[in-house]
Write an enzyme that holds these catalytic residues in place. Structure first.
Site, PDB file in Angstrom:
ATOM      1  N   ILE A  59      62.854  41.879  36.451  1.00 65.06           N
ATOM      2  CA  ILE A  59      64.135  41.275  36.120  1.00 65.06           C
ATOM      3  C   ILE A  59      64.274  41.077  34.622  1.00 65.06           C
ATOM      4  O   ILE A  59      65.325  41.317  34.034  1.00 65.06           O
ATOM      5  CB  ILE A  59      64.293  39.926  36.851  1.00 65.06           C
ATOM      6  CG1 ILE A  59      64.285  40.147  38.367  1.00 65.06           C
ATOM      7  CG2 ILE A  59      65.587  39.230  36.441  1.00 65.06           C
ATOM      8  CD1 ILE A  59      64.248  38.859  39.167  1.00 65.06           C
ATOM      9  N   TYR A 178      53.708  27.134  43.759  1.00 65.77           N
ATOM     10  CA  TYR A 178      54.790  27.998  43.283  1.00 65.77           C
ATOM     11  C   TYR A 178      56.142  27.311  43.472  1.00 65.77           C
ATOM     12  O   TYR A 178      56.976  27.272  42.555  1.00 65.77           O
ATOM     13  CB  TYR A 178      54.767  29.322  44.040  1.00 65.77           C
ATOM     14  CG  TYR A 178      55.917  30.248  43.697  1.00 65.77           C
ATOM     15  CD1 TYR A 178      55.979  30.853  42.445  1.00 65.77           C
ATOM     16  CD2 TYR A 178      56.935  30.498  44.611  1.00 65.77           C
ATOM     17  CE1 TYR A 178      57.036  31.693  42.107  1.00 65.77           C
ATOM     18  CE2 TYR A 178      57.985  31.339  44.292  1.00 65.77           C
ATOM     19  CZ  TYR A 178      58.033  31.931  43.044  1.00 65.77           C
ATOM     20  OH  TYR A 178      59.093  32.752  42.728  1.00 65.77           O
ATOM     21  N   LYS A 182      59.056  25.985  40.564  1.00 66.17           N
ATOM     22  CA  LYS A 182      60.464  26.368  40.564  1.00 66.17           C
ATOM     23  C   LYS A 182      61.378  25.148  40.664  1.00 66.17           C
ATOM     24  O   LYS A 182      62.474  25.129  40.095  1.00 66.17           O
ATOM     25  CB  LYS A 182      60.738  27.348  41.711  1.00 66.17           C
ATOM     26  CG  LYS A 182      60.055  28.706  41.523  1.00 66.17           C
ATOM     27  CD  LYS A 182      60.519  29.370  40.245  1.00 66.17           C
ATOM     28  CE  LYS A 182      59.900  30.721  40.013  1.00 66.17           C
ATOM     29  NZ  LYS A 182      60.361  31.369  38.758  1.00 66.17           N
ATOM     30  N   THR A 215      60.100  43.299  42.959  1.00 67.51           N
ATOM     31  CA  THR A 215      59.335  43.367  41.710  1.00 67.51           C
ATOM     32  C   THR A 215      57.846  43.357  42.030  1.00 67.51           C
ATOM     33  O   THR A 215      57.433  43.375  43.197  1.00 67.51           O
ATOM     34  CB  THR A 215      59.661  42.175  40.791  1.00 67.51           C
ATOM     35  OG1 THR A 215      59.158  40.969  41.401  1.00 67.51           O
ATOM     36  CG2 THR A 215      61.163  42.043  40.574  1.00 67.51           C
TER      37      THR A 215
END
Length: 303
Positions: A59, A178, A182, A215
């Site tokens: 990205i 994780y 975020k 990705t």
């Protein structure tokens, strides 16, 4: 008594929210496919400067490429100089002829001793933003605000912020760590916008959600998930270019000029998790983050 172990709960939450996003993307793709909406056209950005962390891959790479095509001077910030140079070479060729982050890594620390998800995904961005803040304030004007864009994800909706254990030392879960990183990014962005507004700065801060994107970040997921991704990503996942679209929109669109403190998904303002609007939690995370990276806490001077 719960039938699930403490580590299984965040794992299930992360995969459930991921499945929900994938189904939403599929419905949206099927709905829009017959109409083939045109790609947005943004004004040229000659003379402007952008710093893109993680701009060598995925990205970030697509974001750098599009901003460069608009005339911006783009600086790639990342962990590998060779990868950055290779990205610059490829972008130059493409332009002339035509997140930095980790996910679900095993328990390990950065060189500075931080848990890797929290250190790379959140604290690095927190520190870089604060180090650049004076320059951003000087460059922003009433008609052209400087813009700070942070990339979070839908996993923040199932994240839990453990202020007494931000390093996940007590019970490590890669999925929980994780999701927490975020969530921290969204809280940080809202608190940052509050401080910028209080100081009368011509700088805006927004957070974007790219969706589920194909990705290299999925290298640490279970082999079953890797197999499913390999078979279905062409249909269910966004391409890196599609994933970069909201970041580019937030960076250059006239529609968000002077607008900050928003959570953006598919180029639209969306409501983030309820906990992210807790102003006390925003302030406490900011103060603790300042302590962790060793900078002064300017928020204490703002009402």
């Amino acid at each position: 008594m719960s039938l699930l172990s403490p580590r299984a709960v965040p794992l299930l939450r992360v995969y459930c929210i991921g499945l929900g996003v994938i189904l939403h993307q599929l419905r949206r793709r099927l709905r829009l496919r017959p109409r083939c909406p045109p790609a947005p056209v943004f004004p040229t950005q000659n003379g402007k400067v952008a710093i893109v962390t993680g701009g060598a891959k995925g990205i970030g790479y697509q974001t750098v490429k599009h901003l460069a095509r608009l005339g911006m001077h783009v600086i790639i910030a990342g962990n590998s100089e060779s990868e950055g140079q290779e990205a610059v070479r490829k972008i130059k060729e493409e332009t002339l002829t035509g997140k930095a982050g980790v996910m679900l890594v095993p328990e390990r620390k950065t060189e500075d001793g931080f848990e890797e998800h929290f250190g790379l995904n959140y604290l690095g961005h927190f520190l870089l933003t604060n180090l650049l803040l004076d320059t951003l304030k000087q460059s922003g004007t009433h008609s052209h605000n400087a813009r700070i864009i942070t990339v979070s994800s839908a996993t923040h909706y199932v994240g839990k912020l453990h202020l007494d254990d931000l390093q996940s030392r007590c019970s490590y879960s890669s999925h929980g760590a994780y999701a927490q990183s975020k969530l921290a990014l969204v809280l940080f962005t809202y608190q940052l916008q509050h401080l910028l507004t209080a100081n009368g700065s011509h700088v805006t801060a927004n957070v974007v959600d790219p969706g589920v994107v194909n990705t290299e970040l999925y290298k640490h997921v279970f082999w079953v998930v890797k197999m499913v991704k390999w078979m279905t990503a062409w249909l269910l996942f966004k391409t890196a270019e599609e994933g970069a679209s909201t970041t580019i929109y937030a960076a250059v669109s006239p529609e968000v000029e002077g607008v900050g403190g928003c959570y953006l998904y598919n180029e639209e303002r969306t409501k983030s998790a309820e906990v992210t609007y807790d102003e006390e939690l925003q302030r406490r995370l900011w103060t603790e983050s300042c302590k962790m990276v060793g900078i002064s806490d300017e928020s204490s001077r703002v009402p």
